[in-house]
Design a protein around this motif. Structure first.
Motif, PDB file in Angstrom:
ATOM      1  N   GLN A 145      -3.667  81.322  85.395  1.00 56.13           N
ATOM      2  CA  GLN A 145      -3.191  80.437  84.552  1.00 56.13           C
ATOM      3  C   GLN A 145      -2.015  79.340  85.029  1.00 56.13           C
ATOM      4  OE1 GLN A 145      -1.583  83.429  81.622  1.00 56.13           O
ATOM      5  NE2 GLN A 145       0.341  82.661  82.096  1.00 56.13           N
ATOM      6  N   ALA A 146      -1.692  78.301  84.251  1.00 57.15           N
ATOM      7  CA  ALA A 146      -0.589  77.335  84.596  1.00 57.15           C
ATOM      8  C   ALA A 146       0.134  77.446  83.440  1.00 57.15           C
ATOM      9  CB  ALA A 146      -1.030  76.197  85.087  1.00 57.15           C
ATOM     10  N   SER A 147       1.700  77.277  83.537  1.00 59.62           N
ATOM     11  CA  SER A 147       2.334  77.267  82.447  1.00 59.62           C
ATOM     12  C   SER A 147       3.407  76.191  82.533  1.00 59.62           C
ATOM     13  CB  SER A 147       2.970  78.423  81.907  1.00 59.62           C
ATOM     14  OG  SER A 147       3.676  79.136  82.961  1.00 59.62           O
ATOM     15  N   PHE A 148       4.075  75.382  81.516  1.00 61.58           N
ATOM     16  CA  PHE A 148       4.753  74.346  81.828  1.00 61.58           C
ATOM     17  C   PHE A 148       6.005  74.278  80.640  1.00 61.58           C
ATOM     18  CE2 PHE A 148       6.831  70.316  82.141  1.00 61.58           C
ATOM     19  CZ  PHE A 148       7.093  70.110  83.438  1.00 61.58           C
ATOM     20  N   ARG A 149       7.164  74.618  81.023  1.00 64.66           N
ATOM     21  CA  ARG A 149       8.287  74.568  80.088  1.00 64.66           C
ATOM     22  C   ARG A 149       8.826  73.089  79.866  1.00 64.66           C
ATOM     23  NH1 ARG A 149      12.514  76.937  81.211  1.00 64.66           N
ATOM     24  NH2 ARG A 149      12.950  77.796  79.380  1.00 64.66           N
ATOM     25  N   LEU A 150       8.679  72.341  79.156  1.00 62.58           N
ATOM     26  CA  LEU A 150       9.472  71.021  78.979  1.00 62.58           C
ATOM     27  C   LEU A 150      10.691  71.145  78.430  1.00 62.58           C
ATOM     28  CD1 LEU A 150       8.036  67.691  78.871  1.00 62.58           C
ATOM     29  CD2 LEU A 150       8.730  68.151  76.570  1.00 62.58           C
ATOM     30  N   ARG A 151      11.872  70.635  78.984  1.00 59.96           N
ATOM     31  CA  ARG A 151      13.103  70.743  78.809  1.00 59.96           C
ATOM     32  C   ARG A 151      14.050  69.927  79.146  1.00 59.96           C
ATOM     33  NH1 ARG A 151      10.714  74.347  76.271  1.00 59.96           N
ATOM     34  NH2 ARG A 151      11.435  76.648  76.190  1.00 59.96           N
ATOM     35  N   PRO A 152      13.575  68.420  78.428  1.00 59.93           N
ATOM     36  CA  PRO A 152      14.625  67.336  79.131  1.00 59.93           C
ATOM     37  C   PRO A 152      15.800  67.366  78.363  1.00 59.93           C
ATOM     38  CG  PRO A 152      12.913  66.525  77.505  1.00 59.93           C
ATOM     39  CD  PRO A 152      12.543  68.089  77.688  1.00 59.93           C
ATOM     40  N   ARG A 232      12.181  69.354  73.309  1.00 62.33           N
ATOM     41  CA  ARG A 232      13.035  68.218  73.662  1.00 62.33           C
ATOM     42  C   ARG A 232      14.459  68.364  73.633  1.00 62.33           C
ATOM     43  NH1 ARG A 232       9.906  62.802  75.263  1.00 62.33           N
ATOM     44  NH2 ARG A 232      12.042  62.522  75.891  1.00 62.33           N
ATOM     45  N   LEU A 233      15.152  69.262  72.823  1.00 64.07           N
ATOM     46  CA  LEU A 233      16.446  69.539  72.494  1.00 64.07           C
ATOM     47  C   LEU A 233      16.896  70.324  73.694  1.00 64.07           C
ATOM     48  CD1 LEU A 233      15.232  68.781  69.680  1.00 64.07           C
ATOM     49  CD2 LEU A 233      17.195  69.847  68.760  1.00 64.07           C
ATOM     50  N   ALA A 234      16.247  71.238  74.232  1.00 62.35           N
ATOM     51  CA  ALA A 234      16.735  72.089  75.156  1.00 62.35           C
ATOM     52  C   ALA A 234      16.838  71.606  76.470  1.00 62.35           C
ATOM     53  CB  ALA A 234      16.141  73.619  74.921  1.00 62.35           C
ATOM     54  N   ASP A 235      17.522  71.918  77.517  1.00 61.13           N
ATOM     55  CA  ASP A 235      17.172  71.414  78.871  1.00 61.13           C
ATOM     56  C   ASP A 235      17.024  72.440  79.687  1.00 61.13           C
ATOM     57  OD1 ASP A 235      19.735  72.936  79.107  1.00 61.13           O
ATOM     58  OD2 ASP A 235      20.851  71.077  79.398  1.00 61.13           O
ATOM     59  N   HIS A 236      17.003  72.244  81.235  1.00 62.79           N
ATOM     60  CA  HIS A 236      16.765  72.858  82.311  1.00 62.79           C
ATOM     61  C   HIS A 236      17.736  72.529  83.467  1.00 62.79           C
ATOM     62  CE1 HIS A 236      14.307  69.422  83.367  1.00 62.79           C
ATOM     63  NE2 HIS A 236      14.186  69.953  84.402  1.00 62.79           N
ATOM     64  N   ALA A 237      17.524  73.419  84.218  1.00 64.17           N
ATOM     65  CA  ALA A 237      18.588  73.267  85.402  1.00 64.17           C
ATOM     66  C   ALA A 237      17.924  72.405  86.259  1.00 64.17           C
ATOM     67  CB  ALA A 237      18.999  74.647  86.138  1.00 64.17           C
ATOM     68  N   ARG A 242      15.240  64.383  83.931  1.00 65.86           N
ATOM     69  CA  ARG A 242      14.153  63.812  83.575  1.00 65.86           C
ATOM     70  C   ARG A 242      13.072  63.552  84.770  1.00 65.86           C
ATOM     71  NH1 ARG A 242      13.134  60.621  79.567  1.00 65.86           N
ATOM     72  NH2 ARG A 242      12.509  59.057  80.722  1.00 65.86           N
ATOM     73  N   LEU A 243      13.522  64.243  86.074  1.00 73.20           N
ATOM     74  CA  LEU A 243      12.625  64.220  87.144  1.00 73.20           C
ATOM     75  C   LEU A 243      11.224  64.779  87.011  1.00 73.20           C
ATOM     76  CD1 LEU A 243      12.280  63.327  90.036  1.00 73.20           C
ATOM     77  CD2 LEU A 243      13.443  65.446  90.848  1.00 73.20           C
ATOM     78  N   THR A 244      11.234  66.103  86.766  1.00 76.91           N
ATOM     79  CA  THR A 244      10.085  66.773  86.366  1.00 76.91           C
ATOM     80  C   THR A 244      10.166  67.056  84.861  1.00 76.91           C
ATOM     81  OG1 THR A 244      11.238  68.981  86.485  1.00 76.91           O
ATOM     82  CG2 THR A 244      10.447  67.989  88.640  1.00 76.91           C
ATOM     83  N   MET A 245      11.181  66.882  84.120  1.00 73.19           N
ATOM     84  CA  MET A 245      11.160  67.422  82.751  1.00 73.19           C
ATOM     85  C   MET A 245      10.864  68.705  82.318  1.00 73.19           C
ATOM     86  SD  MET A 245      11.214  64.119  80.820  1.00 73.19           S
ATOM     87  CE  MET A 245      10.287  63.831  79.540  1.00 73.19           C
ATOM     88  N   GLY A 246      10.999  69.431  83.231  1.00 72.61           N
ATOM     89  CA  GLY A 246      10.951  70.911  83.002  1.00 72.61           C
ATOM     90  C   GLY A 246      10.467  71.567  84.236  1.00 72.61           C
ATOM     91  N   GLU A 247       9.730  72.787  84.113  1.00 75.03           N
ATOM     92  CA  GLU A 247       9.570  73.851  85.111  1.00 75.03           C
ATOM     93  C   GLU A 247       8.031  74.159  85.145  1.00 75.03           C
ATOM     94  OE1 GLU A 247      12.795  76.703  84.532  1.00 75.03           O
ATOM     95  OE2 GLU A 247      14.119  75.111  85.410  1.00 75.03           O
ATOM     96  N   MET A 248       7.440  74.649  86.102  1.00 77.48           N
ATOM     97  CA  MET A 248       5.978  74.904  85.927  1.00 77.48           C
ATOM     98  C   MET A 248       5.703  76.214  86.871  1.00 77.48           C
ATOM     99  SD  MET A 248       2.484  72.678  87.027  1.00 77.48           S
ATOM    100  CE  MET A 248       3.123  72.525  88.510  1.00 77.48           C
ATOM    101  N   LEU A 249       4.754  77.008  86.397  1.00 73.94           N
ATOM    102  CA  LEU A 249       4.248  78.159  87.128  1.00 73.94           C
ATOM    103  C   LEU A 249       2.683  77.926  87.212  1.00 73.94           C
ATOM    104  CD1 LEU A 249       6.125  81.450  85.888  1.00 73.94           C
ATOM    105  CD2 LEU A 249       6.442  80.360  88.131  1.00 73.94           C
ATOM    106  N   VAL A 250       2.251  78.133  88.346  1.00 71.61           N
ATOM    107  CA  VAL A 250       0.858  78.481  88.547  1.00 71.61           C
ATOM    108  C   VAL A 250       0.566  79.689  89.082  1.00 71.61           C
ATOM    109  CG1 VAL A 250      -1.357  77.312  89.312  1.00 71.61           C
ATOM    110  CG2 VAL A 250       0.429  75.750  88.573  1.00 71.61           C
ATOM    111  N   GLU A 251      -0.170  80.563  88.499  1.00 70.07           N
ATOM    112  CA  GLU A 251      -0.486  81.851  88.880  1.00 70.07           C
ATOM    113  C   GLU A 251      -1.703  82.179  89.176  1.00 70.07           C
ATOM    114  OE1 GLU A 251       2.503  84.607  86.218  1.00 70.07           O
ATOM    115  OE2 GLU A 251       1.637  82.812  84.931  1.00 70.07           O
ATOM    116  N   GLY A 252      -1.991  82.872  90.596  1.00 70.81           N
ATOM    117  CA  GLY A 252      -3.267  83.120  91.036  1.00 70.81           C
ATOM    118  C   GLY A 252      -3.290  84.671  91.523  1.00 70.81           C
ATOM    119  N   SER A 253      -4.372  84.758  92.011  1.00 71.84           N
ATOM    120  CA  SER A 253      -4.678  86.462  92.677  1.00 71.84           C
ATOM    121  C   SER A 253      -3.956  86.460  94.099  1.00 71.84           C
ATOM    122  CB  SER A 253      -6.186  86.601  92.560  1.00 71.84           C
ATOM    123  OG  SER A 253      -6.592  85.712  93.672  1.00 71.84           O
TER     124      SER A 253
END
Length: 338
Positions: A145-152, A232-237, A242-253
């Motif tokens: 799976q892939a997950s993206f946390r959008l936090r601008p 869009r109210l919460a942010d991330h480090a 606004r560069l990536t707009m958030g953080e992503m994980l792509v998980e594999g075997s």
């Protein structure tokens, strides 16, 4: 290649700057309904001719490509005008006002034999392209799976978005239609065709008309899943949120790939507690790792016979069908096929 543009709003600065940097492109004309906006932009980017009528510009300038950088309400009319003149088109997203208009725009261009590409630039961000290369090379193994946390973090309070794109406050469909559509496209780029969607949406800031938070769960035909968690109210480090707009994980075997807010990628092998940074070449310039330039360069290269093109409007309709299903899933409170 002779390129013309229409529109001089906030985001157009990235398009104009990118066109100006291409040595095999002449930005010969721009069209804008406001004379002051046209004058200011033409002076800033050295555009020799300005118009307030798109048809007149197309007739006079004999363009090889038109870049539409205007709001969705204008897209269908402008696409029809350019298609009738036989001019290839890049059209900004959100693409048209709704799926019905987008389907009509695609049909118009296909009947006219005119190229229509949607300016969906997130898949051209260098971290997403590197993630795609790692997946294709098998570095992550079988993808789960892939997950993206959008936090601008730009959506708090009564003045949210007013300093940059004030029309955001009035969009009745906001988070998904304007922003999450980027990540829907990224998930399709990384994971392939989607099969179903479940969504729950929220409006947290009473100053805006549309939703500004929500969770979207996508199932894909190959058995993988994509999770979009947007607020869009919460942010991330990040140095620039606004560069990536958030953080992503792509998980594999074999490994998990992590994207942080500064565009850095880290690979952690399965069973290990240690991450290794993935080195790759990219420049922190323009918007989102210079993704606007990369998209426009990609289209120009295609028109010059240097390879196939992504983001064809016909293919992009899949994103809009997912968007419609997201809103309908929220209303019905259940998973829907796409």
């Amino acid at each position: 290649m002779r390129v013309g543009t229409v529109g001089t709003g906030y985001f157009s600065q990235f398009q104009y700057e990118a066109w100006r940097r291409m040595t095999d492109v002449d930005l010969v004309a721009l069209c804008n309904r406001g004379a002051e906006g046209a004058r200011r932009t033409a002076e800033a980017y050295g555009v020799p001719a300005t118009y307030d009528d798109l048809g007149e510009m197309l007739a006079a300038e004999k363009l090889d490509l038109l870049d539409i950088i205007t709001p969705p309400v204008t897209h269908l009319v402008m696409i029809r005008t350019a298609a009738s003149a036989g001019v290839p088109i890049i059209c900004q997203k959100p693409f048209c006002q709704n799926l019905t208009e987008a389907e009509e725009a695609v049909a118009i261009c296909e009947e006219a034999g005119v190229l229509l590409v949607v300016h969906e630039n997130f898949r051209f961000q260098p971290w997403h392209q590197k993630a795609k290369a790692l997946i294709d090379a098998g570095a992550l193994g079988d993808i789960y799976q892939a997950s993206f946390r959008l936090r601008p973090g730009d959506g708090q309070g009564p003045d949210a978005y007013l300093d940059r794109q004030p029309y955001f406050q009035k969009m009745e469909r906001f988070l998904v239609h304007e922003t999450a559509i980027h990540l829907i496209d990224v998930f399709r780029y990384l994971l392939g065709p989607a099969s179903s969607v479940y969504a729950r949406l929220n409006r947290l800031n009473p100053a805006i008309a549309g939703e500004d938070a929500g969770i979207i769960l996508l199932d894909f035909e190959n058995g993988t899943r994509g999770l979009f968690d947007g607020n869009r109210l919460a942010d991330h480090a990040a140095e620039n949120r606004r560069l990536t707009m958030g953080e992503m994980l792509v998980e594999g075997s074999k490994a998990t790939l992590r994207l942080n807010g500064d565009g850095a990628l880290f690979l952690r092998p399965h069973g290990s507690n240690s991450e290794q940074e993935v080195t790759y070449d990219w420049e922190n310039k323009g918007f989102g790792g210079d993704c606007v330039f990369k998209l426009q360069r990609h289209v120009v290269d295609h028109l010059l016979g240097r390879g196939p093109v992504m983001n064809l409007a016909r293919d992009y309709l899949a994103n809009l069908r997912i968007e419609e299903a997201v809103y309908e899933s929220h209303i019905q409170g259940r998973r829907l096929a796409v």
